[in-house]
Design a protein around this motif. Structure first.
Motif, PDB file in Angstrom:
ATOM      1  N   VAL B 218       0.837  -1.202   0.000  1.00 32.18           N
ATOM      2  CA  VAL B 218       0.000   0.000   0.000  1.00 32.18           C
ATOM      3  C   VAL B 218       0.871   1.251   0.000  1.00 32.18           C
ATOM      4  CG1 VAL B 218      -1.693   1.316   1.331  1.00 32.18           C
ATOM      5  CG2 VAL B 218      -1.921  -1.172   1.114  1.00 32.18           C
ATOM      6  N   ARG B 222       0.244   3.520  -3.145  1.00 28.14           N
ATOM      7  CA  ARG B 222      -0.774   4.527  -2.860  1.00 28.14           C
ATOM      8  C   ARG B 222      -0.241   5.754  -2.148  1.00 28.14           C
ATOM      9  NH1 ARG B 222      -4.711   3.352  -5.832  1.00 28.14           N
ATOM     10  NH2 ARG B 222      -4.881   1.128  -6.117  1.00 28.14           N
ATOM     11  N   HIS B 223       0.842   5.606  -1.406  1.00 23.19           N
ATOM     12  CA  HIS B 223       1.261   6.707  -0.554  1.00 23.19           C
ATOM     13  C   HIS B 223       2.333   7.550  -1.232  1.00 23.19           C
ATOM     14  CE1 HIS B 223       2.735   8.832   3.033  1.00 23.19           C
ATOM     15  NE2 HIS B 223       1.535   8.587   3.519  1.00 23.19           N
ATOM     16  N   GLN B 224       2.337   8.826  -0.872  1.00 21.03           N
ATOM     17  CA  GLN B 224       3.301   9.748  -1.444  1.00 21.03           C
ATOM     18  C   GLN B 224       4.745   9.334  -1.155  1.00 21.03           C
ATOM     19  OE1 GLN B 224       2.482  13.747  -0.277  1.00 21.03           O
ATOM     20  NE2 GLN B 224       3.778  14.632  -1.856  1.00 21.03           N
ATOM     21  N   ALA B 225       4.984   8.826   0.055  1.00 23.08           N
ATOM     22  CA  ALA B 225       6.341   8.400   0.392  1.00 23.08           C
ATOM     23  C   ALA B 225       6.783   7.269  -0.529  1.00 23.08           C
ATOM     24  CB  ALA B 225       6.405   7.963   1.852  1.00 23.08           C
ATOM     25  N   PHE B 227       5.744   6.788  -3.585  1.00 20.68           N
ATOM     26  CA  PHE B 227       6.015   7.417  -4.876  1.00 20.68           C
ATOM     27  C   PHE B 227       7.411   8.027  -4.874  1.00 20.68           C
ATOM     28  CE2 PHE B 227       6.023  11.317  -7.455  1.00 20.68           C
ATOM     29  CZ  PHE B 227       5.732  10.784  -8.699  1.00 20.68           C
ATOM     30  N   ARG B 230      10.104   5.343  -5.159  1.00 17.87           N
ATOM     31  CA  ARG B 230      10.263   4.833  -6.525  1.00 17.87           C
ATOM     32  C   ARG B 230      10.910   5.881  -7.425  1.00 17.87           C
ATOM     33  NH1 ARG B 230       5.353   3.700  -9.081  1.00 17.87           N
ATOM     34  NH2 ARG B 230       4.187   4.909  -7.568  1.00 17.87           N
ATOM     35  N   LEU B 231      10.489   7.129  -7.261  1.00 17.84           N
ATOM     36  CA  LEU B 231      11.008   8.205  -8.093  1.00 17.84           C
ATOM     37  C   LEU B 231      12.504   8.395  -7.872  1.00 17.84           C
ATOM     38  CD1 LEU B 231      10.218  10.449 -10.075  1.00 17.84           C
ATOM     39  CD2 LEU B 231       9.786  11.934  -8.126  1.00 17.84           C
TER      40      LEU B 231
END
Lengths: 509, 359
Positions: B218, B222-225, B227, B230-231
């Motif tokens: 999740v 789903r979470h900004q952290a 993202f 991964r970024l």
């Protein structure tokens, strides 16, 4: 005037997996002719000249050089037969001096002292002053180009290919380059000149072959055509000139005062005491030859480089010590030049890339969780509004062509309703129609009251969109001046004139 | 000539096909290895992959699967978060040991309490121990730009030294008649991590592993952290442009992986291992690296990969006791799995192309 034929290209086709770069291309160049190869990015110009220079072999078609079959299998063979090329990106060693760099490009270099004398002789003869003993690392972009040109001239070429030579030059340097090229032409050296800058081609070239999507769509004599006619041949459609809605200039939205930042990039240019203000509804154009601090300025404004709080103010609010997230909250959005890896994550989808910068201002997070449905909607809006050609928003960014990705990224920043917009190279590598559309959107945002900073190396673009105009030179910014009424000469002088060219063409003075 | 060509978009087929293909290739190459050692390759492969689940002793061995898979999954998920962000914590083994020492120390300090709060406090202490040990490479990296791979790896050996000191010194069982090793938690019910359901081998560590798998999934999707993690791994400059502070991300990812490894160590030492001893650790921290990649750095994939790796552990043990295969051969076999996985993984982003006469 008919000239004896030097090079004839007939029915050349070259296909790469998934794309036909050239299809049945034919043209011919006479001795001493300056021939333009004109076309948008991706029209197949570079592939064509790579085949002439022996870097790429055509699939079908023939080339003849002075009546003999010409099938170079490598550049050395092309050079032996009198074909030389100056690339857009230089291949020089910064830690070596000019003469050493020239020697490295030769098959049998003469002794250094002899070579240095030769370089001096050629550089004087063609008005390209160059000291053979200087380190290349200390030279400006224009001077580096001269090293490449002289390297070619030492081989006494019959055909000189130049790939977008003026993109790194100031207007004065362009003028000097053109004089050299005309002199070469009058001595019988043919020049194949690749560019998409139409005014240049009008003033320099005898003939032009226009490519579109790999095919020859027209040949013309540039002097007899208007730039607009040629542009429309290139693009294949009528072009709209951006319209500007003149709004009253409001209060200052972006204020930068005495901003000095160390460059984080190796061999980068640090910013030195940058000061300017941009009012609501104003577009400030920042020109300058590449590598004079453009990337650093973008980083310092986007928040990736931090300074003291009061060095950068957005709508009066000090944000100099804040990161990108806080600056976006304050109303500043930024678009870096490098699309692959900086402005966008190449392996992520367009939806994820939309979230990359728009999450803050579009309210796409709830309690730290990403609202992917809302983000997808925003990505779809960008795709629609900016006519991004993509199978859908879930495609990886790297699968889009450069121009299409740029449209998407411009849309992402311009559609966030920001009060300050900073863009580095808004239309780099974008075709003319899309470029016009992007410029129009920039002007529209300004018309709606946004303060816009456009950093670009394309002077025509800057003059088209800017209200005020400044130049970055070695990390310093000139005082912004109203763009209206500025001449190319004045801009050239702001850009530092012609680097080290004071003695050039003294005979003409 | 055979050429590798980058795919325009990663292949979804190979993304999911890679692990099974790698397992099959490992079986083939491993079979050849075992045959060269004079064993019947089919028998060995059957012993490793089939017998633990369906064989004669499966009733016992099945439970062993989760016992082994639990810590692997727990550690691998933490590692995967870091790996996704391009932060290479190779020292989970050290964080695992420190988690065990911290957790056990807290429990043993108040021996023989019967408070039901002691176990939760030990859980927290275990996570803290692993977190603390991971903060050393994290802070050295953010402050002095040291290489976290080297520092975290070296700290494994420091942790092993501390473990030796603990089991022969400050945690030594005072009633142990001089033998090294701490008190056994099996005779300390309040602090023991016993089985919740023995036939499946389920203890609190297994519960934590499965829950963490879902939470991490999740987080990543789903979470900004997630993202940002991964970024940062895919495009570090874009991550900075997005607003990620690289230093904070290092601290976050190293912290999570350290804490999870510490938890795994704590659950292990108070459960299956039973006591702090010089060699209670069995290399889970290193094997978890394989598990993380085998699971495509995807938390749910890691849960599956953890069971597969546990299978090779349990089956490998069977093979070495029943068929006389050396332990080293089993380790080579497990290493092959990672090797083939990474090799086949190339096909996710690249494809082969027959280039005829082109340049």
């Amino acid at each position: 005037m008919t000239r004896p034929e030097l090079l004839r290209v007939e029915g050349i086709t070259k296909a790469y997996p998934g794309v036909v770069a050239n299809s049945d291309v034919s043209f011919s160049i006479g001795e001493g002719e300056i021939h333009a190869l004109l076309g948008e990015n991706g029209a197949g110009k570079s592939t064509m000249v790579k085949m002439i220079y022996g870097l790429v072999r055509p699939d079908t078609g023939t080339m003849t050089l002075r009546g003999a079959a010409y099938t170079p299998s490598k550049p050395a063979e092309a050079r032996r037969l009198g074909v030389a090329m100056v690339f857009q990106h230089f291949s020089l060693f910064e830690a070596l001096n000019v003469a050493e760099n020239v020697a490295l490009g030769m098959e049998n270099p003469p002794p250094m002292r002899e070579l240095a004398a030769k370089i001096r002789a050629v550089s004087e003869e063609y008005g390209l002053p160059l000291d053979p003993s200087r380190m290349v690392g200390d030279l400006s972009a224009g001077e580096r180009q001269r090293v490449e040109i002289i390297r070619c001239l030492l081989q006494d070429p019959k055909l000189l290919i130049m790939d977008e030579p003026t993109s790194v030059l100031t207007p004065q340097e362009v003028e000097i380059l053109f004089r050299t090229l005309r002199q070469l032409s009058s001595e019988g050296t043919a020049i194949l000149y690749i560019s998409h800058k139409l005014e240049e081609i009008k003033s320099l070239c005898d003939e032009a072959t226009i490519l579109r999507r790999g095919k020859v769509v027209a040949t013309c004599t540039p002097r007899e055509r208007t730039a607009r006619e040629m542009a429309e041949l290139m693009v294949g459609q009528a072009l709209k000139t951006p319209e500007r809605r003149v709004g009253a200039k409001g209060e200052v939205a972006l204020g930068v005062s005495d901003l000095s930042v160390e460059s984080p990039i190796p061999f980068g240019t640090s910013l030195k005491g940058i000061s300017f203000t941009v009012a609501k509804g104003e577009v400030l154009g920042i020109a300058g030859v590449a590598g004079n601090g453009q990337d650093e300025l973008l980083l310092a404004l986007s928040g990736e480089l931090k300074a003291a709080a009061d060095k950068v103010r957005v709508s009066g609010q000090p944000v100099g010590d804040r990161g990108p997230v806080d600056r976006r909250k304050a109303g500043l959005v930024a678009a870096p030049e490098d699309r692959y890896g900086h402005a966008a994550a190449p392996d992520m989808s367009l939806v994820e890339n939309a979230f990359l910068t728009a999450g803050v201002r579009k309210g796409l997070t709830k309690n730290g969780f990403v609202d992917w449905a809302g983000t997808r909607k925003f990505a779809e809006e960008i795709i629609k509004a900016y006519d991004v050609r993509t199978p859908g928003p879930d495609v990886a960014a790297r699968a889009l062509s450069g121009g299409n990705l740029q449209k998407f990224l411009m849309g992402r920043e311009l559609m966030q309703g920001a009060s300050v917009i900073v863009i580095n190279q808004p239309t780099w590598g974008v075709d003319a129609a899309a470029a016009a559309q992007i410029r129009q959107s920039i002007l529209d945002r300004a018309g709606e009251g946004a303060a816009v900073v456009v950093i670009s190396q394309d002077l025509d673009e800057l003059l088209e969109v800017s209200d005020s105009f400044a130049v970055l030179n070695e990390g310093r910014l000139t005082k912004p001046r109203p763009a209206e009424g500025l001449t190319m000469d004045e801009i050239g002088l702001m850009m530092g004139g012609a680097h080290g060219m004071e003695v050039a063409h003294h005979a003409d003075a | 000539m055979l050429m590798l060509e980058k795919r325009p978009t990663p292949s979804r087929f190979w993304l999911y096909a890679t692990p099974p293909v790698a397992v099959i290739l490992t079986m083939i190459a491993g079979g050849i290895l075992f045959a060269a050692m004079g064993k019947n390759p089919f028998e060995v492969i059957r012993t490793i992959f089939w017998d633990p689940v369906f064989g004669e002793f499966a009733f016992y061995l099945r439970g062993q699967l989760l016992v082994k898979a639990g810590p692997l999954i727990l550690i691998a998920i933490g590692l995967a978060l870091g790996f996704r962000a391009g932060i290479w914590n190779i020292g989970a083994e050290g964080q695992y040991i420190m988690g065990a020492i911290f957790g056990a120390s807290v429990g043993l300090a108040v021996f023989p309490t019967e408070s039901r709060w002691i176990f939760p406090v030990m859980v927290v202490a275990g996570a803290f121990g692993g977190w603390l040990w991971a903060m050393i490479p994290a802070i050295l990296k953010t402050r002095f730009n040291t290489n976290e791979i080297l520092v975290s790896l070296m700290l494994v050996y420091v942790a092993e030294t501390i473990l030796a000191k603990a089991s022969t010194g400050f945690l030594k069982n005072p009633e142990g008649m001089g033998f090294p090793g701490s008190r056994n938690f099996s005779s300390y019910p309040a602090a023991q991590n016993g089985f919740l359901y023995e036939p499946l081998g389920l203890h609190w560590g297994g519960v934590a592993a499965l829950v963490t798998g879902v939470l991490a999934y999740v987080l990543l999707t789903r979470h900004q952290a997630g993202f940002q993690i991964r970024l940062a791994g895919q495009a570090p400059r874009a991550a900075r442009f997005h607003g990620v502070s690289p230093a904070r991300l290092v601290v976050l990812c190293m912290g999570i992986s350290g804490a999870l490894a510490g938890l795994a160590g704590m659950f292990e030492v108070t459960g299956p291992a039973g006591q702090i001893s010089i060699d209670f650790n069995t290399g889970y921290g290193f094997t978890a690296i394989i598990v993380a990649f085998l699971g495509r750095l995807n938390p749910l994939g890691i849960v599956l990969a953890g069971f597969l790796m546990a299978l090779t552990y349990v089956g490998g043990e069977m093979a070495s006791t029943n068929l006389g295969l050396p332990d080293a051969a089993i380790q080579v076999f497990q290493g092959m799995l990672l090797f083939f996985l990474l090799a086949v993984d190339v096909l996710t982003n690249y494809r082969f192309r027959l280039a005829v006469g082109a340049r």
